[in-house]
Design a protein around this motif. Structure first.
Motif: not given
Length: 267
Positions: A41-51
């Motif tokens: 229900i969101g963005t995967r950690v490794e893809e969040s915060s600009g990678g």
């Protein structure tokens, strides 16, 4: 004629019930945060915060398979939540001593996943540092209460939070490094590699402190060594490559296990 006196367990109090409900609500929140972090229900950690938190983002990022340890930790947290509802556990000193700290750790875990979704890396550093402190206090309380009285508690309570603390100790270093890199700090130089090696040494020092204060805790040592080993594999086989950091991380993993084995042998 000998009279046998039976001892009865103390009756649960309102505080006990409140703690149980608090832990359960924290577990639900943790599950929601996890669903966000894995991309359901969101963005995967490794893809969040600009990678910035990807497995190949910094010198101290563990390689992808390292994060499978979260499955074990989450299963342990779910088991702990169920365990503390058992009649025998409701008034157990270990449940009373750790319940609210366990709840706080689950809330902080979910909070970390939510703030990284927003790209708030410095906020994530604050959250994960708070998580380390909470878990450190929890494990210290378990040590103060003495050995677990049953196999179930050794696995569900000591095992879960030992793994949790060991992994988060390594993850904190990776989190701080990722934040600094995102701010433009250059780490792919010899100086950067030396700093990374120094940070890894700090993890070993932290492990030594944990062993000194709480005794040999194999779950903690295994999780810390697991994280360090995957940093080593990442630097020796993947990008960003660094033989220096990879070798130091591998030595650190062995050192953590060695410290724990030495403490166990002394006991």
């Amino acid at each position: 004629m000998t009279t046998v006196q039976r001892t009865t367990a103390p009756a649960p109090t309102a505080a006990d019930r409140g703690r149980q409900v608090g832990v359960t609500l924290a577990e639900v929140f943790c599950i929601v945060g996890t669903l966000v972090g894995v991309g359901v229900i969101g963005t995967r950690v490794e893809e969040s915060s600009g990678g910035a938190l990807a497995a190949d983002a910094t010198l101290l990022a563990p390689l992808g398979p390292a994060f499978s340890i979260w499955s074990v930790v989450y299963a342990g947290l779910a088991a702990y939540t169920l365990w503390q509802w058992l009649p025998a556990s409701t008034t157990d000193p270990r449940a009373r001593s750790t319940g609210w700290l366990a709840a706080a750790s689950m809330v902080l875990n979910a909070g970390w996943l939510l703030v990284t979704q927003q790209g708030w890396l410095w906020a994530s550093v604050v959250v994960i540092l708070a998580l380390v402190v909470v878990l450190g206090v929890l494990v210290q309380r378990l040590a103060d209460l003495g050995p677990a009285p049953s196999l179930v508690q050794r696995v569900v309570v000591d095992g879960t939070f030992g793994l949790y603390l060991g992994w988060v100790a390594v993850a904190t270093c990776a989190n701080v490094t990722a934040t600094l890199v995102a701010e433009g700090v250059e780490t792919y130089t010899l100086v950067g590699e030396l700093v990374a090696a120094l940070v890894i040494a700090v993890v070993v020092v932290v492990a030594a402190v944990v062993v000194a204060r709480t005794g040999p805790r194999w779950a903690f040592a295994a999780a810390a060594a697991w994280g360090l080993a995957w940093i080593a594999v990442g630097r020796l086989t993947d990008e960003p490559a660094s033989t220096l950091v990879g070798v130091v991380a591998a030595i650190a993993a062995v050192a953590v296990l060695g410290l724990t084995a030495r403490a166990a042998a002394r006991r």
